[in-house]
Write a protein that holds these residues in place. Structure first.
Motif, PDB file in Angstrom:
ATOM      1  N   ARG A 237     -16.154   5.965   1.049  1.00  0.00           N
ATOM      2  CA  ARG A 237     -14.866   7.103   1.810  1.00  0.00           C
ATOM      3  C   ARG A 237     -13.442   6.541   2.161  1.00  0.00           C
ATOM      4  NH1 ARG A 237     -12.934  11.099   5.232  1.00  0.00           N
ATOM      5  NH2 ARG A 237     -15.434  11.986   5.235  1.00  0.00           N
ATOM      6  N   LYS A 238     -13.337   5.037   1.664  1.00  0.00           N
ATOM      7  CA  LYS A 238     -12.423   4.013   1.765  1.00  0.00           C
ATOM      8  C   LYS A 238     -11.532   3.945   0.211  1.00  0.00           C
ATOM      9  CE  LYS A 238     -13.069   1.365   5.326  1.00  0.00           C
ATOM     10  NZ  LYS A 238     -12.914  -0.739   7.079  1.00  0.00           N
ATOM     11  N   VAL A 239     -13.090   3.823  -0.797  1.00  0.00           N
ATOM     12  CA  VAL A 239     -12.748   3.616  -1.983  1.00  0.00           C
ATOM     13  C   VAL A 239     -11.574   5.354  -2.462  1.00  0.00           C
ATOM     14  CG1 VAL A 239     -13.558   4.024  -5.017  1.00  0.00           C
ATOM     15  CG2 VAL A 239     -13.959   2.252  -2.553  1.00  0.00           C
ATOM     16  N   PHE A 240     -12.668   6.334  -1.502  1.00  0.00           N
ATOM     17  CA  PHE A 240     -11.477   7.817  -2.100  1.00  0.00           C
ATOM     18  C   PHE A 240     -10.609   7.856  -1.786  1.00  0.00           C
ATOM     19  CE2 PHE A 240     -15.814   9.465  -3.319  1.00  0.00           C
ATOM     20  CZ  PHE A 240     -15.563  10.386  -4.413  1.00  0.00           C
ATOM     21  N   GLU A 241     -10.371   7.330  -0.282  1.00  0.00           N
ATOM     22  CA  GLU A 241      -9.020   7.578  -0.201  1.00  0.00           C
ATOM     23  C   GLU A 241      -7.733   5.945  -0.699  1.00  0.00           C
ATOM     24  OE1 GLU A 241      -9.788   6.464   4.263  1.00  0.00           O
ATOM     25  OE2 GLU A 241     -10.511   8.250   4.746  1.00  0.00           O
ATOM     26  N   LYS A 242      -8.343   5.455  -1.094  1.00  0.00           N
ATOM     27  CA  LYS A 242      -7.449   4.804  -2.025  1.00  0.00           C
ATOM     28  C   LYS A 242      -6.830   5.623  -3.662  1.00  0.00           C
ATOM     29  CE  LYS A 242      -8.297   0.284  -0.473  1.00  0.00           C
ATOM     30  NZ  LYS A 242      -9.102  -1.206  -0.932  1.00  0.00           N
ATOM     31  N   LEU A 243      -7.900   6.152  -3.789  1.00  0.00           N
ATOM     32  CA  LEU A 243      -7.895   7.134  -5.434  1.00  0.00           C
ATOM     33  C   LEU A 243      -7.233   8.216  -4.707  1.00  0.00           C
ATOM     34  CD1 LEU A 243     -11.484   6.404  -6.668  1.00  0.00           C
ATOM     35  CD2 LEU A 243      -8.926   5.311  -7.639  1.00  0.00           C
ATOM     36  N   ILE A 244      -7.438   8.852  -3.521  1.00  0.00           N
ATOM     37  CA  ILE A 244      -6.333   9.677  -3.357  1.00  0.00           C
ATOM     38  C   ILE A 244      -6.214   9.904  -1.620  1.00  0.00           C
ATOM     39  CG2 ILE A 244      -6.999  12.592  -2.827  1.00  0.00           C
ATOM     40  CD1 ILE A 244      -9.484  11.872  -3.793  1.00  0.00           C
ATOM     41  N   PRO A 245      -4.653   9.434  -1.643  1.00  0.00           N
ATOM     42  CA  PRO A 245      -4.033   8.736  -0.581  1.00  0.00           C
ATOM     43  C   PRO A 245      -3.657  10.391   0.178  1.00  0.00           C
ATOM     44  CG  PRO A 245      -2.986   8.364  -2.386  1.00  0.00           C
ATOM     45  CD  PRO A 245      -4.158   8.582  -2.980  1.00  0.00           C
TER      46      PRO A 245
ATOM     47  N   LEU B  80     -19.827  -0.369  -3.743  1.00  0.00           N
ATOM     48  CA  LEU B  80     -18.860  -0.301  -5.486  1.00  0.00           C
ATOM     49  C   LEU B  80     -17.833  -0.940  -4.303  1.00  0.00           C
ATOM     50  CD1 LEU B  80     -18.958   3.480  -6.586  1.00  0.00           C
ATOM     51  CD2 LEU B  80     -18.654   1.278  -7.855  1.00  0.00           C
ATOM     52  N   SER B  81     -16.741  -1.670  -4.554  1.00  0.00           N
ATOM     53  CA  SER B  81     -15.665  -1.742  -3.827  1.00  0.00           C
ATOM     54  C   SER B  81     -13.986  -2.222  -4.830  1.00  0.00           C
ATOM     55  CB  SER B  81     -15.367  -3.837  -3.665  1.00  0.00           C
ATOM     56  OG  SER B  81     -14.633  -3.942  -2.543  1.00  0.00           O
ATOM     57  N   GLY B  82     -13.074  -1.225  -4.658  1.00  0.00           N
ATOM     58  CA  GLY B  82     -12.139  -1.089  -6.053  1.00  0.00           C
ATOM     59  C   GLY B  82     -12.736  -1.017  -6.978  1.00  0.00           C
ATOM     60  N   ARG B  83     -12.380  -1.647  -8.370  1.00  0.00           N
ATOM     61  CA  ARG B  83     -12.783  -1.443  -9.338  1.00  0.00           C
ATOM     62  C   ARG B  83     -14.149  -2.182  -9.448  1.00  0.00           C
ATOM     63  NH1 ARG B  83      -9.607   0.994 -12.561  1.00  0.00           N
ATOM     64  NH2 ARG B  83      -7.198   1.401 -11.527  1.00  0.00           N
ATOM     65  N   GLN B  84     -14.827  -2.858  -8.558  1.00  0.00           N
ATOM     66  CA  GLN B  84     -15.913  -4.175  -8.697  1.00  0.00           C
ATOM     67  C   GLN B  84     -16.771  -2.436  -8.873  1.00  0.00           C
ATOM     68  OE1 GLN B  84     -16.454  -7.280  -6.102  1.00  0.00           O
ATOM     69  NE2 GLN B  84     -19.043  -6.575  -6.940  1.00  0.00           N
ATOM     70  N   LYS B  85     -17.886  -2.647  -9.778  1.00  0.00           N
ATOM     71  CA  LYS B  85     -19.186  -1.618  -9.458  1.00  0.00           C
ATOM     72  C   LYS B  85     -20.175  -2.351  -8.866  1.00  0.00           C
ATOM     73  CE  LYS B  85     -17.903  -0.175 -14.221  1.00  0.00           C
ATOM     74  NZ  LYS B  85     -18.347  -0.768 -16.114  1.00  0.00           N
ATOM     75  N   GLY B  86     -20.791  -1.247  -8.453  1.00  0.00           N
ATOM     76  CA  GLY B  86     -22.142  -1.621  -7.605  1.00  0.00           C
ATOM     77  C   GLY B  86     -22.817  -2.118  -8.088  1.00  0.00           C
ATOM     78  N   GLY B  87     -24.059  -3.129  -7.263  1.00  0.00           N
ATOM     79  CA  GLY B  87     -25.889  -3.240  -7.521  1.00  0.00           C
ATOM     80  C   GLY B  87     -26.323  -3.196  -6.658  1.00  0.00           C
TER      81      GLY B  87
END
Length: 497
Positions: free
Chosen positions: A249-257, A398-405
């Motif tokens: 959710r927080k990632v989306f809220e940054k991408l779509i403010p 995922l965190s910012g532009r860091q990918k998950g794993g």
């Protein structure tokens, strides 16, 4: 849409009657199939007889019948022709499982679920301008079923099966075109989708959060914009499913403010479309009861026992964990899908997805189950001349532009010759075993290589002791879909150090 809202209200008022009618239609339709003959569907006149005559099954139990369908035989589980199979992973006896998809399942379940999602959204948001632009759907890919000598059937991700069969009117309001949307090379697909859709007036998105984030980030790279609203100023809805949305959710809220951006969850699996978030102030899902699916539920403490007993909607209780059992208009009969749910309301019936019946990680759509992990780690040990005492694994989000794993804590009783080689072997074996994990790992597109923490012997004993979980009946959780256990262990190690 208004008419459909009235129909939804009808099944919420008369849920048991609607479900009885669904079951009767399913049994009457399939009574002359191979499965219907084997279990005497013609003699089934009520729910109790159905439960007595028809066994509760897993994918492994149904596989011989599905294999017949894959080879082109018909009228096995369902009378209408099966031309499509939804492919997913998670089975214990094969790299992938193939779920039959009938035309009835497409029309009366998957398509109906998509239309209902829009109907509910419009009903809740009467000022919406969703149809002034296009919907962007991020789907999978499909291919010809090689087992079928007539080459008349196909299989693919359920999203690809749905998109390939959408009616013509639906194709006009979506983007990009099918030849791009259904590409199987994900890296090229994301690039082309980003390039084309960045020029469209996109008002809604739908898909798995992981892939959607990758696409949005690529669009920002291509356009040089700061956020997605600078590309799509009229974007108002993201319909999501498959994995928990909370970590994203927080990632989306940054991408779509935008405070006006709406998020709507659906419960749409390979086996069927089950639930829709019908209220914006709650993340509960309305259980959809008129999609040609008859529901039963096994209390979680009875799952996989010799005498499993499934109950109907009339016996479920709020807050209890149940494994879901379905009978469908594609010929899945009393089928355990592997998901667990909890009821949050009984009038109407609303649910929350609580997990899986087995340990798993599905933070990115990879559907990694314990059998996958244990087989892969065994192979990695054999290759690197090592032995383990215990392990647990969890997602790294995922965190910012860091990918998950995935992050693993492993206690070796015999250290590998080369820990980096062990990590490589573990990753390669997981890719070979699990097709969804492999797809997410392809070129590090959604999942990076796993991180491994090698810990001293006795670590898991001390951790279980700290939790008051010592004893033969208490087991180390091998996989978890959140980081609670993993971070607890790492924190304990740091304190000890």
């Amino acid at each position: 849409m208004k008419k459909r809202i009235h129909e939804v209200e009808l099944f919420t008022k008369y849920p048991l009657e609607v479900q009885r009618e669904v079951l009767d239609n399913l049994v009457r339709t399939a009574e002359n199939t191979q499965y219907g003959g084997q279990y005497n569907f013609k003699d089934i006149t009520d729910i109790e007889t159905f439960k007595h005559k028809v066994p509760i099954v897993s994918y492994e139990d149904l596989f011989p019948y599905i294999e017949q369908l894959m080879k082109g035989e018909q009228n096995v589980l369902w009378p209408s022709e099966i031309k499509w199979f939804a492919k997913s992973s998670g089975t214990t006896n094969a790299r992938s499982k193939f779920i039959p998809v009938s035309q009835e399942a497409l029309d009366d379940c998957h398509f109906k679920g998509g239309k209902d999602m829009l109907s509910i959204y419009f009903n809740n948001n009467p000022e919406t301008k969703l149809f002034t632009g296009k919907g962007l759907t991020i789907g999978g890919s499909h291919q010809i079923n090689q087992l079928d000598k007539t080459a008349s059937s196909h299989y693919g991700d359920v999203s690809a099966v749905i998109m390939k069969n959408l009616p013509l009117w639906a194709q006009f309001v979506r983007t990009p075109k099918l030849d791009i949307a259904l590409m199987d090379e994900w890296e090229e697909k994301i690039d082309k989708m980003a390039e084309i859709t960045a020029k469209e007036n996109v008002t809604s998105l739908s898909g798995v959060p992981t892939w959607t984030i990758l696409l949005l980030q690529r669009i920002l790279e291509i356009t040089g914009k700061n956020n997605i609203l600078e590309v799509w100023p009229n974007l108002e809805l993201f319909a999501h499913g498959a994995v928990s949305f909370k970590p994203y959710r927080k990632v989306f809220e940054k991408l779509i403010p935008s405070k006006d951006m709406n998020y709507l969850e659906t419960y749409n699996a390979s086996e069927g479309f089950f639930g829709i978030q019908d209220r914006s102030d709650s993340d509960e899902l309305l259980l959809m009861l008129d999609y040609g699916i008859y529901y039963e539920f096994i209390p979680i403490d009875q799952v996989d026992k010799e005498s499993e007993v499934a109950i109907g909607l009339d016996e479920v209780e709020i807050g209890k964990n149940y494994a879901m059992v379905i009978s469908t208009n594609a010929g899945l009969w009393r089928y355990k899908i592997g998901d667990t749910i909890k009821f949050t309301s009984l009038s109407p019936f609303r649910i929350k997805i609580s997990g899986r019946t087995k340990h798993f990680i599905n933070a990115f759509g990879e559907e990694l189950i314990i059998e996958n992990a244990e087989k892969a780690i065994t192979e990695a040990c054999a290759t690197t001349n090592s032995e383990i005492d215990n392990f647990t694994a969890a997602p790294r989000y995922l965190s910012g532009r860091q990918k998950g794993g995935h992050e693993w804590v492993i206690e070796f009783s015999k250290l590998p010759d080369d820990l980096e080689k062990f990590r490589f072997c573990l990753d390669e074996n997981l890719r070979a075993i699990n097709s969804d994990y492999d797809a997410k790992r392809h070129k590090d597109l959604a999942l990076e290589a796993p991180v491994i923490h090698s810990v001293a012997q006795g670590t898991f004993y001390q951790w279980m002791k700290k939790r008051g979980k010592l004893g033969g009946q208490n087991k180390v959780p091998r996989l978890a879909n959140d980081r609670k256990y993993l971070e607890d262990i790492l924190e304990m190690i740091s304190v000890m150090d």
